[in-house]
Design a protein around this motif. Structure first.
Motif, PDB file in Angstrom:
ATOM      1  N   LEU A  86       1.274  -7.413  -9.257  1.00 49.09           N
ATOM      2  CA  LEU A  86       1.640  -7.487 -10.656  1.00 49.09           C
ATOM      3  C   LEU A  86       3.232  -7.270 -10.543  1.00 49.09           C
ATOM      4  N   THR A  87       3.497  -6.264  -9.639  1.00 43.41           N
ATOM      5  CA  THR A  87       5.011  -5.797  -9.591  1.00 43.41           C
ATOM      6  C   THR A  87       5.913  -6.874  -8.917  1.00 43.41           C
ATOM      7  N   GLU A  88       7.009  -7.157  -9.464  1.00 46.25           N
ATOM      8  CA  GLU A  88       7.682  -8.132  -8.779  1.00 46.25           C
ATOM      9  C   GLU A  88       8.874  -7.836  -7.845  1.00 46.25           C
ATOM     10  N   ALA A  89       9.515  -6.806  -8.010  1.00 42.48           N
ATOM     11  CA  ALA A  89      10.173  -6.367  -6.951  1.00 42.48           C
ATOM     12  C   ALA A  89       9.637  -5.791  -5.831  1.00 42.48           C
ATOM     13  N   ILE A  90       9.218  -6.250  -4.823  1.00 41.10           N
ATOM     14  CA  ILE A  90       8.649  -5.895  -3.635  1.00 41.10           C
ATOM     15  C   ILE A  90       9.520  -5.842  -2.320  1.00 41.10           C
ATOM     16  N   PRO A  91       9.855  -4.567  -1.874  1.00 41.46           N
ATOM     17  CA  PRO A  91      10.759  -4.533  -0.701  1.00 41.46           C
ATOM     18  C   PRO A  91      10.330  -5.494   0.433  1.00 41.46           C
ATOM     19  N   PRO A  92      10.979  -6.311   1.097  1.00 43.93           N
ATOM     20  CA  PRO A  92      10.638  -7.170   2.278  1.00 43.93           C
ATOM     21  C   PRO A  92       9.683  -6.460   3.216  1.00 43.93           C
ATOM     22  N   LYS A  93       9.789  -5.405   3.706  1.00 38.00           N
ATOM     23  CA  LYS A  93       8.970  -4.943   4.627  1.00 38.00           C
ATOM     24  C   LYS A  93       7.450  -4.548   4.178  1.00 38.00           C
ATOM     25  N   MET A  94       7.212  -4.756   2.747  1.00 40.96           N
ATOM     26  CA  MET A  94       5.984  -4.486   2.202  1.00 40.96           C
ATOM     27  C   MET A  94       5.091  -5.701   2.008  1.00 40.96           C
ATOM     28  N   LYS A  95       5.761  -6.882   2.023  1.00 45.12           N
ATOM     29  CA  LYS A  95       5.307  -7.923   1.583  1.00 45.12           C
ATOM     30  C   LYS A  95       3.967  -8.504   2.521  1.00 45.12           C
ATOM     31  N   GLN A  96       4.079  -8.499   3.738  1.00 41.14           N
ATOM     32  CA  GLN A  96       3.091  -8.758   4.557  1.00 41.14           C
ATOM     33  C   GLN A  96       2.017  -7.606   4.589  1.00 41.14           C
ATOM     34  N   PHE A  97       2.391  -6.632   4.254  1.00 43.00           N
ATOM     35  CA  PHE A  97       1.343  -5.522   4.215  1.00 43.00           C
ATOM     36  C   PHE A  97       0.623  -5.673   2.760  1.00 43.00           C
ATOM     37  N   LEU A  98       1.150  -6.189   1.843  1.00 46.87           N
ATOM     38  CA  LEU A  98       0.462  -6.325   0.405  1.00 46.87           C
ATOM     39  C   LEU A  98      -0.516  -7.673   0.537  1.00 46.87           C
ATOM     40  N   HIS A  99       0.233  -8.623   1.374  1.00 44.08           N
ATOM     41  CA  HIS A  99      -0.701  -9.916   1.581  1.00 44.08           C
ATOM     42  C   HIS A  99      -2.013  -9.554   2.149  1.00 44.08           C
ATOM     43  N   ASN A 100      -2.093  -8.507   3.419  1.00 45.60           N
ATOM     44  CA  ASN A 100      -3.110  -8.374   3.917  1.00 45.60           C
ATOM     45  C   ASN A 100      -3.974  -7.358   3.243  1.00 45.60           C
ATOM     46  N   LEU A 101      -3.378  -6.400   2.345  1.00 45.50           N
ATOM     47  CA  LEU A 101      -4.269  -5.406   1.414  1.00 45.50           C
ATOM     48  C   LEU A 101      -5.035  -6.433   0.339  1.00 45.50           C
ATOM     49  N   LYS A 102      -4.318  -7.361  -0.060  1.00 43.82           N
ATOM     50  CA  LYS A 102      -4.784  -8.096  -1.200  1.00 43.82           C
ATOM     51  C   LYS A 102      -5.973  -8.733  -0.642  1.00 43.82           C
ATOM     52  N   ASP A 103      -5.877  -9.450   0.590  1.00 41.31           N
ATOM     53  CA  ASP A 103      -7.052 -10.191   0.988  1.00 41.31           C
ATOM     54  C   ASP A 103      -8.209  -9.402   1.432  1.00 41.31           C
ATOM     55  N   ASN A 104      -7.931  -8.308   1.783  1.00 41.42           N
ATOM     56  CA  ASN A 104      -9.025  -6.902   2.347  1.00 41.42           C
ATOM     57  C   ASN A 104      -9.665  -6.510   1.158  1.00 41.42           C
ATOM     58  N   LEU A 105      -9.098  -6.203  -0.006  1.00 39.69           N
ATOM     59  CA  LEU A 105      -9.502  -5.780  -1.466  1.00 39.69           C
ATOM     60  C   LEU A 105     -10.455  -6.770  -2.043  1.00 39.69           C
ATOM     61  N   GLN A 106     -10.173  -8.028  -1.834  1.00 37.06           N
ATOM     62  CA  GLN A 106     -11.094  -9.217  -2.323  1.00 37.06           C
ATOM     63  C   GLN A 106     -12.373  -8.846  -1.560  1.00 37.06           C
ATOM     64  N   GLU A 107     -12.401  -8.580  -0.485  1.00 30.24           N
ATOM     65  CA  GLU A 107     -13.656  -8.189  -0.004  1.00 30.24           C
ATOM     66  C   GLU A 107     -14.553  -6.856   0.006  1.00 30.24           C
ATOM     67  N   VAL A 108     -13.551  -5.770  -0.140  1.00 30.29           N
ATOM     68  CA  VAL A 108     -14.073  -4.404  -0.480  1.00 30.29           C
ATOM     69  C   VAL A 108     -14.419  -4.263  -2.059  1.00 30.29           C
ATOM     70  N   LEU A 109     -13.449  -4.545  -2.846  1.00 34.98           N
ATOM     71  CA  LEU A 109     -13.863  -4.143  -4.323  1.00 34.98           C
ATOM     72  C   LEU A 109     -15.107  -4.744  -4.691  1.00 34.98           C
ATOM     73  N   PRO A 110     -15.543  -6.044  -4.643  1.00 33.59           N
ATOM     74  CA  PRO A 110     -16.891  -6.511  -5.189  1.00 33.59           C
ATOM     75  C   PRO A 110     -17.868  -5.445  -4.598  1.00 33.59           C
ATOM     76  N   GLN A 111     -17.992  -5.137  -3.431  1.00 33.99           N
ATOM     77  CA  GLN A 111     -19.112  -4.128  -3.002  1.00 33.99           C
ATOM     78  C   GLN A 111     -19.070  -2.831  -3.866  1.00 33.99           C
ATOM     79  N   LEU A 112     -17.912  -2.466  -4.112  1.00 30.19           N
ATOM     80  CA  LEU A 112     -17.689  -1.060  -4.793  1.00 30.19           C
ATOM     81  C   LEU A 112     -18.014  -1.193  -6.150  1.00 30.19           C
ATOM     82  N   VAL A 113     -17.790  -2.268  -6.884  1.00 28.01           N
ATOM     83  CA  VAL A 113     -18.086  -2.698  -8.430  1.00 28.01           C
ATOM     84  C   VAL A 113     -19.899  -2.918  -8.316  1.00 28.01           C
ATOM     85  N   GLU A 114     -20.360  -3.574  -7.688  1.00 28.13           N
ATOM     86  CA  GLU A 114     -21.580  -3.883  -7.559  1.00 28.13           C
ATOM     87  C   GLU A 114     -22.560  -2.599  -7.339  1.00 28.13           C
ATOM     88  N   SER A 115     -21.994  -1.537  -6.474  1.00 22.89           N
ATOM     89  CA  SER A 115     -22.840  -0.331  -6.394  1.00 22.89           C
ATOM     90  C   SER A 115     -22.914   0.256  -7.626  1.00 22.89           C
TER      91      SER A 115
END
Length: 253
Positions: free
Chosen positions: A176-205
């Motif tokens: 949701l944050t619009e002002a993202i430093p360039p060096k953070m963009k790839q990190f956030l992209h990878n983090l978002k993909d991994n959260l989509q795998e991890v979050l469902p397991q945590l919520v299901e539990s």
């Protein structure tokens, strides 16, 4: 025998409202009268009673964040090693603004099988280890739980809980944050993909055991009667709601 069976059926129908009033959650008899899904109301009020939203909001990622670095080498590790100071602050993710759609629980029925679809949404606050600025994200998913009544060797029915997991197509994580430093963009992209795998397991539990406990407290005969009645009056289609900002992947206005 026919008059006897008719009498038993009549007594059973007369006893149903009384049984509803004896259940541990208030308002179920009203739900039965106003043609809303009584089982959906039972699940909703049970989740409220057991503080489902607080349980999800209190999920601590802890080692999970480090596990994400192992899943995607260099991702979280890149952030942590980006500053070689020994007294640096650790990265963290917190869940806020948890919203479980109690009024939108959708039920589906087929004979003695039924399922519940429960939507929820929450915000995520990411604090990188070398930056004081908080990056806001959000997540949306729908948990689908399947149940059925199964006869044992003596002909008695028991409630069986089947799959309980997040519908893959319903899982969305957005930044949701619009002002993202360039060096953070790839990190956030990878983090978002991994959260989509991890979050469902945590919520299901957190959610799945609660739903099993809620419906497991019901009398099986009452549950069978409710399934039969609601299956007979189940709508041919469910109303679809407008996608939220998180589902659309856009920052809030």
């Amino acid at each position: 025998m026919c008059p006897l069976w008719r009498l038993l059926i009549l007594l059973g129908l007369l006893a149903l409202p009384l049984a509803l009033r004896k259940q541990p959650w208030s308002g179920l008899a009203q739900a039965h009268r106003d043609n809303k899904s009584t089982l959906a109301r039972i699940i909703a009020q049970g989740l409220i009673k057991h503080n489902a939203e607080s349980r999800i909001q209190n999920i601590h990622f802890g080692d999970r964040l480090n596990a994400l670095a192992q899943v995607a080498p260099g991702m979280v590790g890149w952030l942590i090693s980006g500053r070689k100071h020994q007294q640096q602050q650790e990265s963290s993710i917190n869940i806020t603004n948890m919203q479980l759609d109690y009024g939108g629980i959708q039920m589906s029925f087929h004979k003695e099988w039924f399922s519940a679809n429960i939507s929820l949404e929450f915000d995520l606050e990411l604090r990188p280890p070398f930056d004081n600025n908080i990056i806001k994200m959000c997540a949306h998913m729908s948990i689908v739980v399947e149940f059925w009544l199964e006869k044992d060797e003596f002909g008695r029915r028991d409630l069986v809980i089947g799959k309980c997991d997040a519908e893959p197509s319903s899982v969305h994580v957005a930044v949701l944050t619009e002002a993202i430093p360039p060096k953070m963009k790839q990190f956030l992209h990878n983090l978002k993909d991994n959260l989509q795998e991890v979050l469902p397991q945590l919520v299901e539990s957190q959610v799945c055991p609660l739903i099993g406990e809620i419906l497991g407290q019901l009398d099986v005969k009452l549950l069978k009667s409710l399934i039969e009645q609601e299956a007979a009056y189940e709508p041919t289609h469910h109303e679809s709601s407008q996608p939220s900002a998180c589902q659309a992947g856009a920052p809030p206005s």
